[in-house]
Structures are given as structure tokens and as C-alpha cells.
Design a protein around this motif. Structure first.
Motif, mmCIF file in Angstrom:
data_model
loop_
_atom_site.group_PDB
_atom_site.id
_atom_site.type_symbol
_atom_site.label_atom_id
_atom_site.label_comp_id
_atom_site.label_asym_id
_atom_site.label_seq_id
_atom_site.Cartn_x
_atom_site.Cartn_y
_atom_site.Cartn_z
ATOM 1 N N LYS A 43 1.004 -1.318 0.066
ATOM 2 C CA LYS A 43 0.012 0.090 0.209
ATOM 3 C C LYS A 43 0.825 1.202 0.022
ATOM 4 O O LYS A 43 2.115 1.189 0.652
ATOM 5 C CB LYS A 43 -0.870 -0.023 1.222
ATOM 6 C CG LYS A 43 -2.044 -0.992 1.359
ATOM 7 C CD LYS A 43 -2.843 -0.693 2.410
ATOM 8 C CE LYS A 43 -4.150 -1.842 2.411
ATOM 9 N NZ LYS A 43 -4.966 -1.587 3.478
ATOM 10 N N GLU A 66 -9.036 -1.609 -3.182
ATOM 11 C CA GLU A 66 -8.851 -1.902 -1.701
ATOM 12 C C GLU A 66 -7.550 -1.158 -1.170
ATOM 13 O O GLU A 66 -7.014 -1.237 -0.195
ATOM 14 C CB GLU A 66 -8.510 -3.440 -1.460
ATOM 15 C CG GLU A 66 -9.493 -4.236 -1.866
ATOM 16 C CD GLU A 66 -9.163 -5.794 -1.735
ATOM 17 O OE1 GLU A 66 -8.393 -6.237 -0.585
ATOM 18 O OE2 GLU A 66 -9.871 -6.597 -2.370
ATOM 19 N N GLY A 67 -7.024 -0.239 -1.912
ATOM 20 C CA GLY A 67 -5.793 0.630 -1.794
ATOM 21 C C GLY A 67 -4.458 0.004 -1.839
ATOM 22 O O GLY A 67 -3.438 0.589 -1.339
ATOM 23 N N TYR A 68 -4.282 -0.847 -2.686
ATOM 24 C CA TYR A 68 -3.081 -1.630 -2.807
ATOM 25 C C TYR A 68 -2.481 -0.991 -4.337
ATOM 26 O O TYR A 68 -3.244 -0.670 -5.163
ATOM 27 C CB TYR A 68 -3.116 -3.072 -2.991
ATOM 28 C CG TYR A 68 -3.274 -3.851 -1.798
ATOM 29 C CD1 TYR A 68 -2.362 -3.730 -0.644
ATOM 30 C CD2 TYR A 68 -4.586 -4.366 -1.376
ATOM 31 C CE1 TYR A 68 -2.774 -4.434 0.409
ATOM 32 C CE2 TYR A 68 -4.951 -4.995 -0.287
ATOM 33 C CZ TYR A 68 -4.077 -5.049 0.770
ATOM 34 O OH TYR A 68 -4.337 -5.392 1.967
ATOM 35 N N VAL A 117 -3.980 2.619 -7.929
ATOM 36 C CA VAL A 117 -4.362 2.084 -6.606
ATOM 37 C C VAL A 117 -5.530 1.628 -6.810
ATOM 38 O O VAL A 117 -6.645 2.145 -7.641
ATOM 39 C CB VAL A 117 -4.294 3.251 -5.535
ATOM 40 C CG1 VAL A 117 -4.872 2.536 -4.210
ATOM 41 C CG2 VAL A 117 -2.950 3.775 -5.326
#
Length: 340
Positions: free
Chosen positions: A198, A319-321, A316
């Protein structure tokens, strides 16, 4: 010099010169039938050598690669063994035939020649050429057509195995060297822990060795394909203060809050690089010291590398990865494809 000036002392040789022994005729010199018999023997050797060369090509395709021959406690690959025996015997027969030809059919005379200077005068060069031409004539190469044709045929056929064995270099790579397993939506994972990354996992000045998330499953399927994919897909992820970044035109949205991703493979000869200097944002290749400025599109600032490190555009996911926007837009690795 002796005791009397102006007179050279003659020194006798410790061993007298024995001279040339009397010449003895060979049976092929006096019996034409014996000469013809030897000619047929030599031609047979050359012909067999050609057949063995063809046999090695047939064995290459006919014998399975995984077949095994057992000789008591010894085992060996049947394909390699038969090819080796055919080529070895073929070369042996050509050598044996050439020796038999020289010993039994070529002109057999004894000569003596005084030593001379290494430099050859024009007259000596002319004598050498004349002697070579005389040797060709005396060898019977132009006259004995059966030997000449069988030798030329055998030597020509021995070139076939070399061409056939080129197949072992493997299939042509096609476009495979231009592509990696990176694609749109593939997550960026730590290459040690395999955990997705992240943006919050990275601090300014940090560099992480990373890989695509779809790399690890390949290890269970094929170790060779896994290593080949890893050699091209390995990347470095670095976080630089956004105000220090000079993004090349068209790449303004390839990073996330100062997080950039580049190929880990040096564009010189393909060494892996990750020696990072935080203050200058330079990464150094340990092999030949090619140096790249990660804050300026990974352009080359020192060393023999001919082009910047290819950059992977980042985004991104939900899920924010960190994920790839796409695959690399240019080939990674050594500059085999460079235009100049």
C-alpha cells in the motif's frame, strides 16, 4: 680463431652426416592393382564417414531424448551416445583414410634441404607455389576422381550434424523478450514476503524490491518459466518527495504520491540493481556502475547503459493496494533491441 691471425679454424662435426637412406619402393609403386586396391579402401573409408554423418542426423530425430542405454553399472543417454559415436567414427575414418592415402598412394621421395633465413625471396615464393602445385599433381587428387569425390562428399556431409544440432539452441524467442507478466490490475508485492504493498507502507527515501502478484503461483507450475518470468518482471519501488520528481512528458500520472516503480534489470547487460542513494535519488548497478536518476525518469547519469530503466505505471485498486496501470511500455533488460 686459431693462434695464426687471419686463418679460420675448421672444426670437424662430432657426428658425421649419415645422408639420405636408399629409397625403397612400396608395393603400390610397383603393383598397379595394389594401388587400385588401396584407392578403393580409402574411398570406402570416406564413404562410410559420410554415411555416419547422415546417421548422426537420423539418430538426432529418431531416438527419443529421454531414452537410456545401460552397460552394467553404467548408463547413458542413448541419443547423445549414438550421435557421438557416429560423429567420432566418421572423423576417425576421414583421418585414417587420409593417412592411408598419404602413406600408400602419394609420391614417396626423400629430400634434404639446408636451413635458410625465415624471409622468403620472390624466387623462393615462386618455388613454394611451384612445389605446392607439384604436390597437388603428385598426390593424385586431381587424377584419382574416386578418392576426390568421396572425400568431398564425406567432408560436406559432416557439416550437416552441425546444422542439425543448432536445433538444440531452442525455439526462436519471437516477441517473448519484449513482454513481461505485468498487466493492468496486477498488484505490486514485496518480493520477499509476497505481501501486497500500500502507499502507506512506504516512507520518503525508502526503496523496496518488488514483483508482480501473479509471479509466485508460477513456481509450482514450472521452475524454468518462473525463473524466466522473474528475471524480466522484477522491479524496484521507491518513494521520493513529489517536489523532487521531474516526470518525463506523458508520465505525470505514472506515480502515486511520489511512489515510482522501475524495472530492476540494468539496461546495460541485465544485472539486478538496487543500490540506492537517498539524497541524490540515484540507483547504481554493481556490475559496471551504470547510474540512473529515479527522480528524473531513471535516465542514465553515468556508466555504459544506453537507455533509462523502463518505468511501470502505477495506480491504486479499490482496496488501496498498488497495482500496474498496464505492462511495461518498452522492453526491459539489456539493450539487445536498441536501434543504434
Amino acid at each position: 680463431m686459431s693462434g695464426h691471425e687471419g686463418h679460420d679454424e675448421v672444426v670437424a662435426e662430432p657426428i658425421p652426416d649419415p645422408g639420405i637412406e636408399p629409397h625403397e619402393l612400396r608395393i603400390t609403386d610397383i603393383d598397379p592393382q595394389a594401388a587400385d586396391r588401396v584407392e578403393r579402401q580409402v574411398a570406402t573409408m570416406f564413404a562410410l564417414a559420410g554415411l555416419l554423418a547422415l546417421g548422426s542426423c537420423v539418430a538426432y530425430f529418431a531416438i527419443p531424448r529421454d531414452s537410456v542405454l545401460e552397460f552394467g553399472p553404467l548408463t547413458g543417454n542413448a541419443n547423445n551416445l549414438v550421435i557421438g559415436l557416429c560423429l567420432g567414427l566418421g572423423l576417425f575414418l576421414i583421418g585414417a583414410g587420409a593417412i592411408q592415402w598419404a602413406k600408400k598412394l602419394m609420391v614417396d621421395t626423400e629430400i634434404a634441404e639446408d636451413r635458410h633465413d625465415a624471409f622468403s625471396s620472390p624466387a623462393q615464393k615462386a618455388d613454394i607455389i611451384e612445389g605446392f602445385q607439384q604436390g597437388v599433381a603428385e598426390s593424385g587428387f586431381t587424377r584419382r576422381k574416386l578418392i576426390r569425390r568421396s572425400l568431398i562428399g564425406a567432408m560436406g556431409l559432416l557439416g550437416l550434424p552441425a546444422i542439425v544440432l543448432l536445433r538444440d539452441l531452442g525455439p526462436l524467442p519471437g516477441r517473448s523478450l519484449y513482454n513481461t507478466i505485468w498487466a493492468k490490475g496486477i498488484r505490486v508485492v514485496n518480493d520477499v514476503t509476497l505481501r501486497p504493498i500500500k502507499p502507506s507502507d512506504l516512507v520518503v527515501g525508502q526503496l523496496v524490491n518488488a514483483a508482480p502478484a501473479n509471479l509466485a503461483p508460477m513456481q509450482e507450475e514450472s521452475a524454468v518459466e518462473y525463473q524466466n518470468a522473474k528475471a524480466k518482471a522484477s522491479v524496484i519501488v521507491v518513494r521520493i518527495a513529489p517536489d523532487k520528481i521531474q516526470a518525463p512528458a506523458g508520465r505525470e500520472n505514472w506515480g502515486i504520491d511520489g511512489i515510482l516503480c522501475y524495472s530492476k534489470i540494468c539496461t546495460h547487460v541485465g544485472c539486478p540493481i538496487s543500490l540506492y542513494e537517498q539524497q541524490t535519488h540515484h540507483v547504481l548497478c554493481p556490475c559496471h556502475q551504470s547510474t540512473f536518476d529515479l527522480a528524473d525518469g531513471a535516465k542514465v547519469v553515468f556508466g555504459p547503459a544506453a537507455r533509462p530503466l523502463p518505468q511501470l505505471p502505477l495506480a491504486v485498486d479499490a482496496e488501496g493496494y498498488l497495482v500496474a496501470q498496464s505492462g511495461f511500455t518498452e522492453p526491459v533488460g539489456p539493450s539487445f533491441w536498441e536501434r543504434g
